[in-house]
Design an enzyme around this catalytic site. Sequence first.
Site, mmCIF file in Angstrom:
data_model
loop_
_atom_site.group_PDB
_atom_site.id
_atom_site.type_symbol
_atom_site.label_atom_id
_atom_site.label_comp_id
_atom_site.label_asym_id
_atom_site.label_seq_id
_atom_site.Cartn_x
_atom_site.Cartn_y
_atom_site.Cartn_z
ATOM 1 N N HIS A 4 0.798 -1.238 0.000
ATOM 2 C CA HIS A 4 0.000 0.000 0.000
ATOM 3 C C HIS A 4 0.820 1.272 0.000
ATOM 4 O O HIS A 4 0.270 2.367 0.012
ATOM 5 C CB HIS A 4 -0.963 0.003 1.200
ATOM 6 C CG HIS A 4 -1.859 -1.198 1.228
ATOM 7 N ND1 HIS A 4 -1.515 -2.360 1.883
ATOM 8 C CD2 HIS A 4 -3.055 -1.433 0.646
ATOM 9 C CE1 HIS A 4 -2.467 -3.258 1.714
ATOM 10 N NE2 HIS A 4 -3.416 -2.727 0.975
ATOM 11 N N GLU A 181 -11.087 8.261 20.043
ATOM 12 C CA GLU A 181 -10.655 8.387 18.661
ATOM 13 C C GLU A 181 -10.739 6.989 18.045
ATOM 14 O O GLU A 181 -11.456 6.148 18.580
ATOM 15 C CB GLU A 181 -9.279 9.061 18.570
ATOM 16 C CG GLU A 181 -8.186 8.469 19.430
ATOM 17 C CD GLU A 181 -7.549 7.241 18.804
ATOM 18 O OE1 GLU A 181 -7.823 6.127 19.293
ATOM 19 O OE2 GLU A 181 -6.753 7.399 17.873
ATOM 20 N N ASP A 206 -14.537 18.026 19.936
ATOM 21 C CA ASP A 206 -15.920 18.096 20.424
ATOM 22 C C ASP A 206 -15.980 17.297 21.717
ATOM 23 O O ASP A 206 -15.054 16.549 22.019
ATOM 24 C CB ASP A 206 -16.886 17.502 19.377
ATOM 25 C CG ASP A 206 -16.490 16.091 18.972
ATOM 26 O OD1 ASP A 206 -15.406 15.923 18.362
ATOM 27 O OD2 ASP A 206 -17.222 15.147 19.291
#
EC number: 2.4.2.1
Length: 240
Positions: A4, A181, A206
Amino acid sequence: MSIHIAAQEGQIAEVVLFPGDPLRAQYIAETFLENVTRYNTVRNMFGFTGTYKGVPVSVQGSGMGIPSAMIYAEELYQSYGVKTIIRIGTAGGMKESVKVRDIVFGQGATTDSSCLTNIFNGQVSFAALADFKVLDTAYHLAAEKLPKENIHVGNILSSDRFYNEEMDKGKLARYGVLAVEMEAAGLYAVAAKHNRQALAMCTISDHLITGEETTAEERQTTFTQMMEVALGTAYALQSK
Ligand code: HPA
């Protein structure tokens, strides 16, 4: 070359900053680094190498979520000899003492991800930890820039799902989990596998419990502070 990441050996620095968004990687490279080259465009998951105060630093997009981040972390450590990956991202605040715009260092990352469960065949719940030296370096740089009450070090939640109504976030906050997260635990597990270093630092965009939010302008200011901490850490690790 890895599956990748289409870089040649030697094109990626020993320290890699690891934002989720590949366009964020491009912005960081163009704004904070000199002599920048782009080494990867596979799947538009851009990666760049440049210099910061004369020291090589790379910035690689990780994508969102543990499975994506683990692919890039694995290839960076395995195929390119990367020593340190520093995730820079945003997180949702969970503990009430954590306010929007604060910086959170994931000393450890709790997760619901089967990726970590499967590594250990479900036998243990692996404690995914940051590298202490990297954390210590970054924390002290942050403490030079920000008031101590705006910096938090501790447990974060790496959630498999962004839209997760089932997770008891209040309970996790009561157990001291600072913020949520979606990548740190995967990064820490891959770093542990390769006996290399990793750290996740996030600004709070937030707040899940209080509903507090940031403006775009505020997000930019805190992002820049976090970038200075991350780049200062990359510099300090390589100049010691
Ligand atoms: N959940 C997961 N990841 C996040 C969030 C969230 O609420 N906010 C910023 N990153």
